[in-house]
Scaffold this motif. Sequence first.
Motif, PDB file in Angstrom:
ATOM      1  N   GLN A   1       0.826  -1.212   0.000  1.00 60.24           N
ATOM      2  CA  GLN A   1       0.000   0.000   0.000  1.00 60.24           C
ATOM      3  C   GLN A   1       0.861   1.263   0.000  1.00 60.24           C
ATOM      4  O   GLN A   1       1.730   1.425   0.849  1.00 60.24           O
ATOM      5  CB  GLN A   1      -0.917   0.016   1.227  1.00 60.24           C
ATOM      6  CG  GLN A   1      -2.017  -1.019   1.201  1.00 60.24           C
ATOM      7  CD  GLN A   1      -2.836  -1.000   2.478  1.00 60.24           C
ATOM      8  OE1 GLN A   1      -2.375  -0.568   3.530  1.00 60.24           O
ATOM      9  NE2 GLN A   1      -4.065  -1.478   2.395  1.00 60.24           N
TER      10      GLN A   1
ATOM     11  N   SER B   1      -7.535  -1.820  -7.230  1.00 62.24           N
ATOM     12  CA  SER B   1      -6.813  -1.863  -5.941  1.00 62.24           C
ATOM     13  C   SER B   1      -7.289  -0.635  -5.157  1.00 62.24           C
ATOM     14  O   SER B   1      -6.539   0.299  -4.939  1.00 62.24           O
ATOM     15  CB  SER B   1      -5.305  -1.832  -6.152  1.00 62.24           C
ATOM     16  OG  SER B   1      -4.916  -0.759  -6.980  1.00 62.24           O
ATOM     17  N   CYS B   2      -8.557  -0.661  -4.742  1.00 60.75           N
ATOM     18  CA  CYS B   2      -9.275   0.579  -4.396  1.00 60.75           C
ATOM     19  C   CYS B   2      -8.875   1.196  -3.060  1.00 60.75           C
ATOM     20  O   CYS B   2      -9.261   2.335  -2.772  1.00 60.75           O
ATOM     21  CB  CYS B   2     -10.783   0.359  -4.451  1.00 60.75           C
ATOM     22  SG  CYS B   2     -11.423  -0.858  -3.284  1.00 60.75           S
TER      23      CYS B   2
ATOM     24  N   ASP C   1     -10.466  -4.854  -3.895  1.00 62.21           N
ATOM     25  CA  ASP C   1      -9.206  -4.861  -3.154  1.00 62.21           C
ATOM     26  C   ASP C   1      -9.031  -6.221  -2.497  1.00 62.21           C
ATOM     27  O   ASP C   1     -10.008  -6.844  -2.049  1.00 62.21           O
ATOM     28  CB  ASP C   1      -9.176  -3.756  -2.100  1.00 62.21           C
ATOM     29  CG  ASP C   1      -7.745  -3.358  -1.742  1.00 62.21           C
ATOM     30  OD1 ASP C   1      -7.309  -2.279  -2.164  1.00 62.21           O
ATOM     31  OD2 ASP C   1      -7.049  -4.151  -1.064  1.00 62.21           O
TER      32      ASP C   1
ATOM     33  N   SER D   1      -9.603  -2.720   3.585  1.00 67.28           N
ATOM     34  CA  SER D   1      -9.666  -1.664   2.571  1.00 67.28           C
ATOM     35  C   SER D   1     -11.044  -1.601   1.934  1.00 67.28           C
ATOM     36  O   SER D   1     -11.564  -0.510   1.647  1.00 67.28           O
ATOM     37  CB  SER D   1      -8.592  -1.902   1.498  1.00 67.28           C
ATOM     38  OG  SER D   1      -7.297  -1.753   2.041  1.00 67.28           O
TER      39      SER D   1
END
Length: 565
Positions: A94, A126-127, A159, A164
């Motif tokens: 991240q 990949s929010c 994700d 997340s």
Amino acid sequence: MTLIKSLKKLIKSTENKEMAVKHVVYYLFRKKSKTENIDNLMLEYNFFYFDNLSYLDQEIDKLIEKNKNQFLESTPGDIYENITTKNLKKSLGQVYTPKNTVMDMIGMHDFSSITTDSDNKIIDISCGSGYFLIPIIEKYASKGFSVKNIVKNLVYGVDKDEFSVFLTKLSILLKYPELENKDLNIFQGDILFDSINPIDDYKFDLIIGNPPYIGHKNLSKNYKEKLYKNYNTYTNKSDISFCFFEKGYRMLKENGKIIFITSRYFMEGQNSFEIRKFLKNNYKIERIVDYNGSNLFKGANISPLIIKLSKEKSSGNFNYSYLYDEKFNHVDFNQGNLKSDKWIIRPQTQLELLRKLYSETQFRIKDFIEFKQGIITGLDKAFVVTDDIIKEYSLEKDLLKNWIKNSNIYKDHIINVNNYKLIYSKDLDISLYPKTEKYLNQFKSRLEKRRECKKGIIKWYELQWPRKREIFEEEKIIFPYKAKEPTFFNDKNNLFCSADIYIGICKDKDIKYENLVKYLNSKIFKFICSMELKKVGKDLYEFYPYALENLPIINKISFILNYSQ
């Protein structure tokens, strides 16, 4: 003390900090809940509330009361990004995109032709905390779409990390309290491998986001084998982010777009051949914004670029913007001229000069220099000593060598050369050096844990990778592996050096070192390095031997070769 600092201090006091981060964020925003829809979301994800950490709640309540305005203005992403641990970020790859950069990336997409009759689907694969999705919802809403229609039919997020997914859903519901959790198309899963309904049934107009950065060392053997099997772009020592370009290609409509912010490493990296080839051969590159070594991300040593791609073939020009001297320069570059071994994108005048320099010579650095790496001690605290330690323990001088690290090297001199000495313990009977043995004995338990020691390759008191003594005890070229410019020094004083320094040994005894170093530190060679070497920071380049070996030695300055004939 601010809310963030206070929360970080609170989390630091716990044993399981990663669990505490989730508990704190969950509890904070459960307190902030104003609607039944958010209450229902909290109920669905109540496993992020940990009973064994409930003792933190009273302290969190005090912090909310003390920092009420700051709390009310904060979003779940803001809090999580600022209090999460480095280990958690690293394990998930991240890195959080600054909000102004998010808006710049969204601004690269053409929303002008979209009408309320359009079915333009957008996904962030990949929010994270929903940083991209909420502004996109706002963009669609400004075009006349109802918010419920947008989240049910047009905007999607995935994700791998379930927390997340929770953060993204929570952020959207806080922004649009009229929505329900069931309206949202935000899913938990590994987009690279998992079957995710209904996403598998759609092709998308735009894939946008910041794919995770996870290097090969932080992936399990089984997961890497799956990547090798399913993604051609994943090769030896690749980053998982490469696979998101390949997966994105499979998910796009024809002429669909990708806008990613990612590490610029793939442009020049030794192990990025396949991703460069894939991007060039399968996409039309529309734009690249290269931060050119500058670090955009807080708390991460990554130099990024933004790349916009279209799912169509192209050999035409694209716009390349690169940061130089605090401002962006712009180049129109032909995609057909990109080389798979390395992407060098610069103004035509610079490229022509580089080609001219190569055309003037058949000689390469490797024709004249053999490279070696400095010493890996295995425990600097034991083997690298000061004068005070030498005097205190009366260490035998026969084993002591002048020791430098990369920060000691300048082009024309070495600084602090006498500050440290190395205990060069290789192929010796330590009992013949009782004072040194006594000193090293205090580190024995740690030294015995070294891999080579466990395998019986070295004795407990020996250096881990000592190299050959004669490398250091002769004239040589030394240089740091990372530097702002060529920093080559002609050492005639038998300096021993650490592994962050590389060593050049002339292959022919008739070559004059000092003249060779003049060329390596010249403006011509500096220009060549700035074009050819990998940039890893603002004005910082990697001077690894594999990259230096094939750089040219120009005929016109062949006076550096002082052959007797």
